[in-house]
Design an enzyme around this catalytic site. Sequence first.
Site, mmCIF file in Angstrom:
data_model
loop_
_atom_site.group_PDB
_atom_site.id
_atom_site.type_symbol
_atom_site.label_atom_id
_atom_site.label_comp_id
_atom_site.label_asym_id
_atom_site.label_seq_id
_atom_site.Cartn_x
_atom_site.Cartn_y
_atom_site.Cartn_z
ATOM 1 N N ARG A 35 19.361 26.248 64.728
ATOM 2 C CA ARG A 35 18.087 26.307 65.458
ATOM 3 C C ARG A 35 18.016 27.441 66.467
ATOM 4 N NH1 ARG A 35 18.555 20.507 68.491
ATOM 5 N NH2 ARG A 35 20.263 20.967 69.892
ATOM 6 N N SER A 183 39.080 25.067 87.038
ATOM 7 C CA SER A 183 40.051 26.125 86.727
ATOM 8 C C SER A 183 40.628 25.972 85.329
ATOM 9 C CB SER A 183 41.180 26.121 87.757
ATOM 10 O OG SER A 183 42.070 25.046 87.494
ATOM 11 N N ALA A 271 32.160 25.432 86.055
ATOM 12 C CA ALA A 271 32.987 25.561 84.834
ATOM 13 C C ALA A 271 33.841 24.309 84.716
ATOM 14 C CB ALA A 271 33.843 26.817 84.925
ATOM 15 N N HIS A 451 61.734 46.657 69.118
ATOM 16 C CA HIS A 451 61.857 47.268 70.450
ATOM 17 C C HIS A 451 61.091 48.576 70.480
ATOM 18 C CE1 HIS A 451 63.672 48.517 74.210
ATOM 19 N NE2 HIS A 451 63.929 49.691 73.648
HETATM 20 P P1 FAD Z 1 29.124 25.711 68.653
HETATM 21 O O1 FAD Z 1 29.751 27.047 68.627
HETATM 22 O O2 FAD Z 1 28.669 25.188 69.956
HETATM 23 O O3 FAD Z 1 27.915 25.784 67.615
HETATM 24 C C1 FAD Z 1 27.006 24.742 67.427
HETATM 25 C C2 FAD Z 1 25.724 25.309 66.864
HETATM 26 O O4 FAD Z 1 24.911 24.236 66.435
HETATM 27 C C3 FAD Z 1 24.885 26.072 67.890
HETATM 28 O O5 FAD Z 1 24.599 27.356 67.405
HETATM 29 C C4 FAD Z 1 23.616 25.233 68.049
HETATM 30 O O6 FAD Z 1 22.449 26.015 68.254
HETATM 31 C C5 FAD Z 1 23.561 24.521 66.716
HETATM 32 N N1 FAD Z 1 22.837 23.246 66.740
HETATM 33 C C6 FAD Z 1 23.040 22.186 67.582
HETATM 34 N N2 FAD Z 1 22.252 21.150 67.233
HETATM 35 C C7 FAD Z 1 21.538 21.556 66.157
HETATM 36 C C8 FAD Z 1 20.571 20.926 65.338
HETATM 37 N N3 FAD Z 1 20.187 19.656 65.528
HETATM 38 N N4 FAD Z 1 20.003 21.646 64.334
HETATM 39 C C9 FAD Z 1 20.378 22.933 64.097
HETATM 40 N N5 FAD Z 1 21.313 23.570 64.841
HETATM 41 C C10 FAD Z 1 21.886 22.892 65.842
HETATM 42 N N6 FAD Z 1 37.328 29.084 72.268
HETATM 43 C C11 FAD Z 1 38.395 29.779 71.830
HETATM 44 O O7 FAD Z 1 39.057 29.339 70.887
HETATM 45 N N7 FAD Z 1 38.756 30.963 72.406
HETATM 46 C C12 FAD Z 1 38.081 31.472 73.457
HETATM 47 O O8 FAD Z 1 38.425 32.547 73.960
HETATM 48 C C13 FAD Z 1 36.968 30.763 73.944
HETATM 49 N N8 FAD Z 1 36.258 31.237 74.994
HETATM 50 C C14 FAD Z 1 35.164 30.555 75.421
HETATM 51 C C15 FAD Z 1 34.465 31.059 76.513
HETATM 52 C C16 FAD Z 1 33.352 30.400 76.986
HETATM 53 C C17 FAD Z 1 32.603 30.942 78.156
HETATM 54 C C18 FAD Z 1 32.905 29.214 76.318
HETATM 55 C C19 FAD Z 1 31.680 28.496 76.792
HETATM 56 C C20 FAD Z 1 33.601 28.696 75.243
HETATM 57 C C21 FAD Z 1 34.746 29.363 74.787
HETATM 58 N N9 FAD Z 1 35.494 28.878 73.718
HETATM 59 C C22 FAD Z 1 36.602 29.552 73.301
HETATM 60 C C23 FAD Z 1 35.131 27.617 73.032
HETATM 61 C C24 FAD Z 1 34.419 27.910 71.696
HETATM 62 O O9 FAD Z 1 33.307 28.725 71.935
HETATM 63 C C25 FAD Z 1 33.981 26.595 71.060
HETATM 64 O O10 FAD Z 1 35.120 25.758 70.914
HETATM 65 C C26 FAD Z 1 33.380 26.829 69.675
HETATM 66 O O11 FAD Z 1 32.262 27.659 69.760
HETATM 67 C C27 FAD Z 1 32.984 25.484 69.041
HETATM 68 O O12 FAD Z 1 32.366 25.720 67.814
HETATM 69 P P2 FAD Z 1 31.407 24.640 67.150
HETATM 70 O O13 FAD Z 1 31.095 25.200 65.797
HETATM 71 O O14 FAD Z 1 31.993 23.301 67.220
HETATM 72 O O15 FAD Z 1 30.083 24.598 68.039
#
Ligand code: FAD
Length: 472
Positions: A35, A183, A271, A451
């Site tokens: 979405r 943190s 955070a 190394h």
């Molecule tokens: P998401 O990436 O959250 O994707 C879910 C998607 O579903 C979204 O695009 C949303 O729009 C869509 N959606 C939701 N509901 C609906 C619906 N009903 N219909 C259609 N679409 C929908 N992880 C790491 O491993 N390394 C990192 O360095 C790291 N850094 C991060 C830094 C920050 C600032 C943040 C916030 C997170 C970080 N993470 C990191 C965590 C990582 O981003 C998440 O663990 C990962 O994105 C999870 O993936 P996901 O597919 O479960 O969900």
Amino acid sequence: MASDYDVVVIGSGTGGYVAAIRAAQLGLRTACVERAPVVGGTCLNWGCIPTKALLEHAHSLKIAQNWKEWGLTLGDAAIGLDMNQVQTRKDKIVKQLTGGVEFLFKKNKIDWIKGSARLAGKGKVEITEGEKQTISVKKEIIVATGSQPRSVPGIEIDKKRIISSDQAIALKAVPKSIVILGSGAVGVEFASIFRRFGSDVTIIELLPRLVPVEDEAVSAELERSFRKQGIKVLTATKVTSAKAGANSVELDAQMSDGKSGKLTAEYLLVATGRGPVTSGLGAEEAGLKMERGYVLVDTEYRTNLPGVSAIGDVITFGKPGHPQLAHLSSAEGIALAERISGQEFRPINYDHVPACTYCDPEIGSVGLTEAEAKARGFDVRIGSFKFGILGRAKIAGETEGFVKIVADKKYDEILGVHMIGLRSTELVAEATLALRLECTVEELIRTIHAHPTMSEAVGEAAHATHGAAIHS
Ligand code: FAD
């Protein structure tokens, strides 16, 4: 666009898009509903990638600020930071990567359905916004709807002065001062970014130490380094209220000594973790079993509804501690797609999931901490080696940190590896493979480390675990 599929994935984050690609590779007719106006979810758009881009800018600024030591000549120009260019570069990287996911969807003949998806009964997904339609799903619906920033009681994210990571990645000017609440990985990464960019940074943690999920030795090293960099660290401190004004935020806190304190900053970055996203999914009407707002799954990612599975940030196994990590969500997506296609289900060992935090100095860890290993009853043997002894660390001018190995005395098996310092987020890959292969410390000692590399610290820490590092 076909209106019936073998698999429909809801959400195109690192969990969803990878699950969709693997399902398509295995011959399943697949669609992914997203979405947001872009694919890639949190990681690509608002998480891993933008923050790491900002951290890379911070690192280049660090080198430039030490120009005399490095023999750089910069003319008369003062070293500064052009936030517009920083944001432009970051956005370009994000666009390239989200474009890459779109390309992979096309390559694998996956339809991206633009809209919001709702569970609409057995084998049915309704698109309620965007490309409105009802889709039939023959085999499986995969819920991969991810997570979003969450605050703590009494503190409301107004997105102006009290912000989450979603706003912090897009700030057009460097804050004069910022208080960071929490943190964990997100909090300490932003502390590193903004401190290097020139902000006055205070980080507040409720628990007694920074990065509380890491090994205690890692937390102590990070706190030491943060203080040296001029980051104010307030652990065992509870923020009780936050009031946003036009140009600043005022905070009340209960300090570690039990007394109350006040803080003021230009921004408060909350955070304190991320909560599940299930809005618009129709979870309740569909009878989807949830726990604390997360979708409850079994060890093979099945929900209570036949034909509906879930992966990634949105899930729980019913006990706390499902890590919210991009690579974990992808690994779950692959394992699930393989199960749906009829292949053998290959379970993930959650003790072997690497975690990387890209603060300065960066952290890489996998497996049990010393405290966890002891709590599980292992007779533990520890070895550690300081990066600063290595030639490569001296060459890079990055001599902080160490590698620490936690091993089982009885069988010599490596139970956990914890590191803080330059390249730790890369070095952890070797440790992850070692755990996966149930490697002994002896085998790591006999593995030759090139190394001069930072990886020599891994070999030396293994030697140290057996009581005899060569270079210390
Ligand atoms: P998401 O990436 O959250 O994707 C879910 C998607 O579903 C979204 O695009 C949303 O729009 C869509 N959606 C939701 N509901 C609906 C619906 N009903 N219909 C259609 N679409 C929908 N992880 C790491 O491993 N390394 C990192 O360095 C790291 N850094 C991060 C830094 C920050 C600032 C943040 C916030 C997170 C970080 N993470 C990191 C965590 C990582 O981003 C998440 O663990 C990962 O994105 C999870 O993936 P996901 O597919 O479960 O969900």
